[in-house]
Enzyme design. Structure first.
Site, PDB file in Angstrom:
ATOM      1  N   ASP A 390     -30.895 -85.821  -8.629  1.00  0.00           N
ATOM      2  CA  ASP A 390     -31.087 -87.446  -9.460  1.00  0.00           C
ATOM      3  C   ASP A 390     -30.358 -87.813  -8.923  1.00  0.00           C
ATOM      4  O   ASP A 390     -30.598 -88.918  -8.961  1.00  0.00           O
ATOM      5  CB  ASP A 390     -32.235 -86.968 -11.114  1.00  0.00           C
TER       6      ASP A 390
HETATM    7  P1  NAP Z   1     -30.455 -81.565 -10.602  1.00  0.00           P
HETATM    8  O1  NAP Z   1     -31.568 -83.133 -10.855  1.00  0.00           O
HETATM    9  O2  NAP Z   1     -31.303 -81.097 -11.443  1.00  0.00           O
HETATM   10  O3  NAP Z   1     -30.961 -80.862  -9.365  1.00  0.00           O
HETATM   11  C1  NAP Z   1     -29.821 -79.856  -9.278  1.00  0.00           C
HETATM   12  C2  NAP Z   1     -30.672 -79.371  -7.859  1.00  0.00           C
HETATM   13  O4  NAP Z   1     -29.616 -78.167  -7.374  1.00  0.00           O
HETATM   14  C3  NAP Z   1     -31.371 -79.902  -7.323  1.00  0.00           C
HETATM   15  O5  NAP Z   1     -32.618 -80.247  -6.279  1.00  0.00           O
HETATM   16  C4  NAP Z   1     -31.327 -77.665  -6.856  1.00  0.00           C
HETATM   17  O6  NAP Z   1     -32.411 -77.622  -5.330  1.00  0.00           O
HETATM   18  C5  NAP Z   1     -30.096 -77.613  -6.692  1.00  0.00           C
HETATM   19  N1  NAP Z   1     -29.267 -76.168  -6.828  1.00  0.00           N
HETATM   20  C6  NAP Z   1     -29.942 -75.009  -8.329  1.00  0.00           C
HETATM   21  N2  NAP Z   1     -29.324 -74.001  -8.056  1.00  0.00           N
HETATM   22  C7  NAP Z   1     -28.196 -73.898  -6.858  1.00  0.00           C
HETATM   23  C8  NAP Z   1     -27.515 -73.053  -6.283  1.00  0.00           C
HETATM   24  N3  NAP Z   1     -27.101 -71.969  -6.707  1.00  0.00           N
HETATM   25  N4  NAP Z   1     -27.272 -73.573  -5.332  1.00  0.00           N
HETATM   26  C9  NAP Z   1     -27.491 -74.664  -4.349  1.00  0.00           C
HETATM   27  N5  NAP Z   1     -28.520 -75.802  -4.367  1.00  0.00           N
HETATM   28  C10 NAP Z   1     -28.460 -75.735  -6.113  1.00  0.00           C
HETATM   29  O7  NAP Z   1     -28.675 -81.965 -10.652  1.00  0.00           O
HETATM   30  P2  NAP Z   1     -28.085 -83.567 -11.356  1.00  0.00           P
HETATM   31  O8  NAP Z   1     -28.441 -83.634 -10.275  1.00  0.00           O
HETATM   32  O9  NAP Z   1     -26.623 -83.398 -11.426  1.00  0.00           O
HETATM   33  O10 NAP Z   1     -29.130 -84.512 -11.561  1.00  0.00           O
HETATM   34  C11 NAP Z   1     -28.451 -83.878 -13.432  1.00  0.00           C
HETATM   35  C12 NAP Z   1     -29.884 -84.056 -14.404  1.00  0.00           C
HETATM   36  O11 NAP Z   1     -30.175 -83.997 -15.521  1.00  0.00           O
HETATM   37  C13 NAP Z   1     -30.237 -86.094 -14.428  1.00  0.00           C
HETATM   38  O12 NAP Z   1     -32.327 -86.010 -13.996  1.00  0.00           O
HETATM   39  C14 NAP Z   1     -30.057 -85.816 -15.570  1.00  0.00           C
HETATM   40  O13 NAP Z   1     -30.410 -87.161 -16.733  1.00  0.00           O
HETATM   41  C15 NAP Z   1     -30.889 -84.829 -16.492  1.00  0.00           C
HETATM   42  N6  NAP Z   1     -30.077 -84.092 -17.261  1.00  0.00           N
HETATM   43  C16 NAP Z   1     -28.481 -84.324 -18.059  1.00  0.00           C
HETATM   44  C17 NAP Z   1     -28.149 -84.587 -18.810  1.00  0.00           C
HETATM   45  C18 NAP Z   1     -26.285 -84.437 -18.600  1.00  0.00           C
HETATM   46  O14 NAP Z   1     -26.050 -84.502 -20.215  1.00  0.00           O
HETATM   47  N7  NAP Z   1     -25.909 -83.637 -17.743  1.00  0.00           N
HETATM   48  C19 NAP Z   1     -28.849 -83.661 -20.118  1.00  0.00           C
HETATM   49  C20 NAP Z   1     -30.141 -83.947 -20.477  1.00  0.00           C
HETATM   50  C21 NAP Z   1     -31.130 -84.459 -18.884  1.00  0.00           C
HETATM   51  P3  NAP Z   1     -32.155 -76.331  -4.898  1.00  0.00           P
HETATM   52  O15 NAP Z   1     -33.798 -75.554  -6.021  1.00  0.00           O
HETATM   53  O16 NAP Z   1     -33.396 -76.489  -3.363  1.00  0.00           O
HETATM   54  O17 NAP Z   1     -31.383 -75.292  -4.750  1.00  0.00           O
END
Ligand code: NAP
Length: 463
Positions: A390
């Protein structure tokens, strides 16, 4: 003022100053560890100050409490994995709020037992304390259970849930006002406690597991307010001060997290975001992601001049931070420059990526905040996205219909070449497609990030 009272007041003052300095240090990764140490020292001072308090009846019970607290706190602090930190924090808030609620109930009960009801002003503080305390206990427990997957993470919604929540809250407010006017009405007091527990359940159950970090920090703020009210109820200055600090910082953190996700509070609390995405219809041509072997990627990376590592939630899941650093070492050994792009909500809690990279001893200077690194992506040879989705999704800028439209993102698509490490075609937290993965300059290295990085590092060493 007796000597004991003077000692207590002075240690409370020292504790409050240490809490404030600790919070201040927590604003920068470089000083965050010291911030935690200062806050822990402050807590020790607050406990010592309380132990000399003249109202302590039995040191035996205090020792039992300290023993039980240590038994619970030690494994929570030493054994819980970083990826489980959000639920760990939720459960500590639950304990904090439980303590505040129990103090409120004990204060009310002991006055009733002695046959004189609480003053109206103290009743106001105690009522506030049990209202916010009890709803934080049940709300935090549900947040913990969802994050720990003891309960389904999806939003558990039903028709009229917002109306029910508002009715419950209005009922609780009515009881609170009634109690301030009639402090002796025991039925109203215990109904208020019960209703507050129910509000915590009905408020958090409809929220999706992935939104829990925002909810947990909001509950943190409620627990702080409850602690502050406890301070007013039992006339304890350090509780008033640190409860207010906790309440304000939790609230600010919730606002900052929501802003970084381009979501409003109302959307987090009532929007049921994080529901499974609707099944895709027969729309558009089928697009393919282009895979690249670790061998080919290693050859490009090894001789790249400017590389930016973009870590995300998948890096935390795979626990691949050490290998990411080893890969960077290999590039730097050949004269390349490596930086790490930090998105404020990458991962599942604020500062998640800073903590992970610090664990792998990455220099703080190399971790660059989003605004700064975005100005540099145009001159980057290779951006290597490790388990992020994301936070690098260009739909946030280009597609007004996207649920993440308006969320600030890392401009990875500006780099000359992009490598993405992910296991398969899984979506990110928002459950939506990502055009970056289909871009002609993007190549995918499929597999668990740890295994892929291991392969990349071995290939680079062999070059
Ligand atoms: P993300 O959008 O959750 O994407 C994570 C990606 O990691 C997935 O596409 C997944 O694809 C891949 N993945 C998962 N396990 C893996 C592994 N073992 N090896 C390789 N790839 C792996 O992560 P992000 O880009 O860090 O974004 C964070 C999201 O969380 C945002 O939408 C944010 O708004 C939300 N959020 C964050 C917080 C905060 O405080 N940080 C709080 C609430 C919500 P595959 O399944 O294909 O592997």
């Amino acid at each position: 003022m007796t000597t004991r009272e003077l000692v207590t007041d002075v240690t409370y003052l020292v504790a409050s100053v240490l809490f404030i300095l600790g919070l201040r240090s927590l604003t920068k990764p470089q000083t965050a560890r010291r911030g935690m140490q200062l806050a822990a020292l402050g807590m020790l001072a607050a406990i010592c100050g309380t132990l000399v308090h003249h109202e302590i009846v039995s040191y035996g019970w205090v020792c039992v409490g300290l023993g039980v607290g240590t038994l619970i706190g030690w494994p929570l602090g030493t054994r819980v994995a970083m990826t489980a930190m959000p639920q760990r924090i939720a459960i500590s808030h639950m304990f904090g709020a439980l303590a505040a609620t129990l103090v409120g109930v004990a204060e009310y009960y002991s006055h009733q037992l002695e046959g004189h009801a609480l003053d109206r002003s103290v009743m106001g503080a105690v009522g506030f304390e049990v209202l916010f305390g009890a709803l934080t206990v049940s709300g935090s427990f549900i947040a913990f259970a969802k994050l720990q997957e003891l309960l389904p993470g999806r939003p558990l919604t039903f028709a009229g849930q917002n109306v029910l929540n508002l009715t419950l809250f209005a009922g609780a407010l009515g009881l609170f006002v009634y109690l301030v006017v009639n402090p002796g009405a025991e039925w109203a007091f215990y109904s208020l406690v019960g209703l507050a527990f129910t509000i915590g359940l009905s408020m958090v159950l409809p929220i999706g597991g992935a939104d829990m970090p925002v909810v947990v920090s909001l509950l943190n703020s409620y627990a702080g307010l409850a602690a502050s009210a406890t301070g007013f109820a039992i006339d304890n200055n350090v509780l008033i001060i640190c409860g207010a600090l906790d309440g304000a910082s939790g609230f600010l953190l919730s606002i900052l997290m929501s802003r970084a996700m381009n979501r409003s509070f109302a959307n987090v609390l009532f929007g049921a975001f994080g529901s499974p995405p609707a099944a895709a219809g027969p729309s558009g041509p089928v697009r393919e992601m282009r895979a690249i072997s670790a061998e080919d990627a290693a050859a490009t990376l090894a001789f790249a001049r400017r590389v930016v590592v973009v870590p995300g939630y998948g890096l935390a899941v795979a626990q691949a931070q050490q290998l990411a650093r080893e890969m960077a070492d290999q590039i730097e050994k050949r004269g390349g420059d490596v930086k790490y792009a930090i998105h404020p909500v990458a991962g599942r809690m604020p500062g998640h990526m800073n903590v992970l990279l610090a664990e792998a001893n990455v220099d703080y200077e190399k971790m660059v905040e989003m605004e700064e690194i975005n100005e540099q992506f145009g001159s980057v040879d290779v951006a290597i996205v490790i388990g992020a989705n994301d936070v690098v999704n260009p739909a946030a800028k280009r597609d007004p219909k996207s649920p993440i439209f308006g969320m600030p993102i890392l401009d990875v698509d500006q780099a000359r070449q992009v490598f993405v490490l992910k296991r398969g075609k899984g979506a990110g937290f928002a459950g939506i497609d990502n055009d970056l993965f289909f871009d002609e300059k993007t190549s995918l290295i499929f597999g668990d990030a740890k295994a892929s990085l291991q392969q990349l590092v071995s290939e680079m060493k062999a070059l």
